[in-house]
Design an enzyme around this catalytic site. Structure first.
Site, short mmCIF file in Angstrom:
data_model
loop_
_atom_site.label_atom_id
_atom_site.label_comp_id
_atom_site.label_asym_id
_atom_site.label_seq_id
_atom_site.Cartn_x
_atom_site.Cartn_y
_atom_site.Cartn_z
N LYS A 110 15.65 5.47 -11.16
CA LYS A 110 15.44 5.68 -11.96
C LYS A 110 14.27 7.10 -12.19
CE LYS A 110 11.54 1.85 -11.86
NZ LYS A 110 10.84 1.16 -11.58
N PHE A 113 -5.54 -4.47 -16.73
CA PHE A 113 -5.53 -5.33 -17.52
C PHE A 113 -4.82 -5.57 -18.25
CE2 PHE A 113 -9.96 -5.33 -15.33
CZ PHE A 113 -9.77 -6.14 -14.91
N LYS A 129 -9.98 -9.12 -11.34
CA LYS A 129 -8.45 -8.30 -11.54
C LYS A 129 -7.73 -10.02 -11.41
CE LYS A 129 -4.35 -7.64 -13.46
NZ LYS A 129 -4.04 -7.70 -15.03
N ASN A 174 -6.97 -13.50 -14.54
CA ASN A 174 -5.31 -13.28 -14.14
C ASN A 174 -5.48 -14.77 -13.93
OD1 ASN A 174 -4.15 -11.56 -15.42
ND2 ASN A 174 -3.15 -11.17 -13.17
N PHE A 197 -4.40 -18.48 -25.43
CA PHE A 197 -3.72 -18.67 -23.69
C PHE A 197 -4.42 -20.32 -23.94
CE2 PHE A 197 -3.76 -14.11 -22.55
CZ PHE A 197 -2.96 -14.47 -21.80
N LEU A 198 -3.73 -20.61 -25.06
CA LEU A 198 -4.21 -22.07 -25.32
C LEU A 198 -2.88 -22.56 -25.58
CD1 LEU A 198 -8.01 -22.79 -26.05
CD2 LEU A 198 -6.95 -23.43 -24.50
N GLY A 200 3.39 -25.21 -23.45
CA GLY A 200 4.84 -24.40 -23.67
C GLY A 200 5.67 -24.58 -21.91
N CYS A 212 2.62 -10.95 -12.14
CA CYS A 212 1.72 -11.24 -12.48
C CYS A 212 1.10 -12.69 -11.77
CB CYS A 212 0.06 -10.42 -13.79
SG CYS A 212 1.16 -8.89 -12.96
N LYS A 234 1.64 -14.57 -8.63
CA LYS A 234 1.94 -14.07 -7.57
C LYS A 234 0.42 -13.77 -7.55
CE LYS A 234 1.81 -9.25 -8.19
NZ LYS A 234 0.68 -8.74 -8.18
N1 LIG Z 1 3.19 -5.99 -15.17
C1 LIG Z 1 1.67 -5.75 -15.28
O1 LIG Z 1 1.80 -6.24 -16.49
C2 LIG Z 1 0.71 -5.40 -14.42
C3 LIG Z 1 -0.21 -5.71 -14.87
C4 LIG Z 1 -1.74 -5.09 -14.48
C5 LIG Z 1 -1.89 -5.07 -13.17
N2 LIG Z 1 0.07 -4.70 -12.95
C6 LIG Z 1 -0.05 -4.78 -10.66
O2 LIG Z 1 -0.06 -3.23 -11.27
C7 LIG Z 1 1.24 -2.70 -9.53
C8 LIG Z 1 2.52 -3.00 -10.16
O3 LIG Z 1 2.76 -3.76 -10.86
P1 LIG Z 1 4.42 -2.99 -12.00
O4 LIG Z 1 4.34 -4.36 -12.30
O5 LIG Z 1 4.30 -1.74 -12.61
O6 LIG Z 1 5.73 -3.05 -10.59
P2 LIG Z 1 6.85 -2.41 -10.63
O7 LIG Z 1 7.89 -3.30 -9.46
O8 LIG Z 1 7.83 -2.10 -12.47
O9 LIG Z 1 6.37 -0.51 -10.05
C9 LIG Z 1 6.29 -0.34 -8.95
C10 LIG Z 1 7.22 0.60 -8.38
O10 LIG Z 1 6.73 1.51 -7.76
C11 LIG Z 1 7.70 1.94 -6.69
N3 LIG Z 1 7.00 2.54 -4.92
C12 LIG Z 1 7.29 1.24 -4.42
N4 LIG Z 1 6.42 2.31 -3.11
C13 LIG Z 1 6.71 3.46 -3.57
C14 LIG Z 1 6.12 4.50 -2.82
N5 LIG Z 1 5.93 4.13 -1.66
N6 LIG Z 1 6.04 6.16 -3.14
C15 LIG Z 1 6.21 6.05 -4.92
N7 LIG Z 1 6.85 4.91 -5.56
C16 LIG Z 1 6.98 3.49 -4.95
C17 LIG Z 1 8.57 1.52 -7.09
O11 LIG Z 1 9.79 1.58 -6.89
C18 LIG Z 1 8.13 0.69 -8.55
O12 LIG Z 1 9.05 1.38 -9.29
C19 LIG Z 1 1.46 -4.44 -8.96
O13 LIG Z 1 0.06 -4.85 -7.72
C20 LIG Z 1 0.65 -5.44 -10.14
O14 LIG Z 1 0.15 -6.66 -9.87
C21 LIG Z 1 0.60 -5.36 -13.28
#
Ligand SMILES: NC(=O)c1ccc[n+]([C@@H]2O[C@H](COP(=O)([O-])OP(=O)(O)OC[C@H]3O[C@@H](n4cnc5c(N)ncnc54)[C@H](O)[C@@H]3O)[C@@H](O)[C@H]2O)c1
Length: 433
Positions: A35, A150, A205, A209, A250-251, A254, A261, A264
């Site tokens: 990546k 968010f 958060k 959700n 969100f109504l 579907g 998110c 989980k």
């Molecule tokens: N995706 C969303 O829309 C969203 C929105 C709000 C909050 N979140 C929260 O944010 C967090 C991240 O979500 P995401 O969707 O970005 O996840 P993701 O899986 O896309 O990205 C997480 C990244 O962290 C890296 N990683 C893990 N351990 C590591 C370490 N020790 N050192 C360096 N890199 C490391 C992984 O390789 C990965 O690339 C989660 O807790 C999620 O619930 C996500």
């Protein structure tokens, strides 16, 4: 400010790029070397509108860099964000192993006072665990802040640049002031920065959700009841959406919610409430309803074609869990396609962005169309699973010519039933008889 972001996924990359955009010097760290190589070659590993441009501009200005080693970025940064994944553990809890591993690594690399910000979605009380993990590795002073994110995928950059609110959980004034300063450029139009204790911030958060997931499951149940009475769920939706106490978001009925998110986070809140001897009954039902709803289209296909789909070709429009993303984590398309394959069908699928992701999931078990109309070739029916804009106003005559029979199962209610029937389609949607 100098900032390090640990974890360069959907959240970390957007957060890093947006803080760089306001003039900060940001290093994004990820342990996934492929990546980071990609990002250092100027390629974006995910699809997110507006992100590529933002990353390109800030890389060129040298405000945004990428690396696999967090030591140097932690040493030179004042603020360090943890934005790693918190996937569902075996018992339904949020698995904190990545968060705590990152915290320990940060602790080892520290060389002075740092603000360490938990941006990952984590259960109430995690800030204490992060504090312990860092404290076990360093004698330098530090503050742990909880700053839930968010943003929504598909509009992540816009959401981050123009948030509805910023939530900061802090235990001391110094770190709260640093965080407030950091977010000031994004809140000039009046969005509030809300400073509170860490546990409340962490719960914000999950509450957000869980509420959104509840609205979706609630509306899906209304749609299922509508079908039994010959009522129209869209009319019901429009009527209740005008009620100011309810509002329109969100109504939409579907095929259920998916993504990384909602599923989980709903599981996690049920689990951590249960751990404190509180049974979150509404959310148990929200989850049950959602699992059942993902199979609604399959039931409709079965009602039309019978249990065996041997010899049938089914076209799928939309694989991503929602439009404007390539993310297929927990996407309703997955159980739908698995169900069709189990029943012996051939599947031809199209998605504007998620084709490569789908290929990793299904390999050669399905066919990947390059264009929407290619997916329809000789199809016995089309299943609309994701409501991408480009599916909304298709050339219905062209669709009819391509398909073996003009049958549409619309999992997102994007077409007008009267119009489709007038055009000679057999059309079925969610909550509209
Ligand atoms: N995706 C969303 O829309 C969203 C929105 C709000 C909050 N979140 C929260 O944010 C967090 C991240 O979500 P995401 O969707 O970005 O996840 P993701 O899986 O896309 O990205 C997480 C990244 O962290 C890296 N990683 C893990 N351990 C590591 C370490 N020790 N050192 C360096 N890199 C490391 C992984 O390789 C990965 O690339 C989660 O807790 C999620 O619930 C996500």
């Amino acid at each position: 400010m100098r900032i390090a972001v640990i974890g360069t996924g959907y959240v970390g990359l957007v957060v890093g790029a947006c803080f760089a955009e306001t003039g900060n010097e940001v290093t994004c760290v990820d342990k996934d070397a492929a990546k980071i190589r990609m990002l250092n070659r100027g390629k974006i590993p995910i699809y997110e509108p507006g992100l590529e441009e933002l990353v390109r501009r800030n890389r060129a200005e040298k405000r945004l860099t990428f690396t696999t080693d967090l030591t140097e970025p932690v040493k030179r940064s004042e603020v360090i964000f943890i934005a790693v994944g918190t996937p569902t553990g075996e018992d339904g809890s949020a698995d904190l192993k990545h968060v705590l591993a990152a915290a320990r690594e940060i602790g080892k690399a520290m060389n002075g006072y740092k603000v360490i910000v938990d941006k990952s979605t984590v259960p109430a009380g995690t800030s204490d665990l992060v504090r312990e993990a860092i404290g076990g590795e360093t004698t330098h002073p530090f503050s742990v802040v909880s700053n839930p994110e968010f943003l929504k995928q598909g509009a992540a950059v816009e959401d981050f640049l123009k948030p509805d609110r910023v939530v900061i959980g802090a235990t001391d004034e110094k770190s709260a002031a640093i965080m407030t300063e950091l977010y000031r450029p994004f809140t000039r139009t009046g969005a509030p920065i809300m400073v509170m204790d860490c546990a409340s911030a962490e719960l914000c958060k999950y509450a957000a959700n869980a509420m959104l997931a509840t609205r979706i499951s609630f509306m899906n149940e209304i749609a299922n009841v509508c079908e039994r009475f010959g009522a129209d769920a869209d009319k019901v939706r429009q009527a209740i959406a005008t009620d100011k106490r309810i509002g329109p978001a969100f109504l939409f009925p579907g095929v259920g919610y998916g993504g990384s998110c909602f599923p989980k986070d709903v599981k996690a809140i049920i689990k951590f409430s249960g751990d404190k001897k509180y049974r979150f009954r509404i959310l148990e039902a929200v989850e049950d309803v959602n699992e059942a709803q993902k199979l609604r289209l399959l039931q409709k296909v079965e009602a039309a074609f019978g249990k065996s789909l041997k010899g049938r070709t089914l076209a799928i429009w939309g694989l991503a869990f929602k439009p404007r993303t390539d993310d297929m984590r927990e996407a309703p398309a997955i159980p739908i396609i698995e169900g069709l394959l189990e029943r012996g069908a051939r599947v031809r699928a199209f998605d504007p962005e998620a084709r490569d992701v789908a290929r990793r999931l299904f390999g050669s078990r399905i066919t990947y169309a390059k264009h929407a109309y290619d997916a329809l070739k000789d199809a016995d029916a089309l299943l609309v699973v994701t409501e991408w804009n480009e599916f909304r106003e298709p050339d219905f005559k062209k669709m009819k010519r391509a398909m073996k029979q003009p049958v549409i199962f619309d999992g997102r209610n994007i077409y007008n039933p009267q119009q489709l029937r007038a055009l000679g389609f057999t059309y079925s949607s969610i909550g509209r008889s």
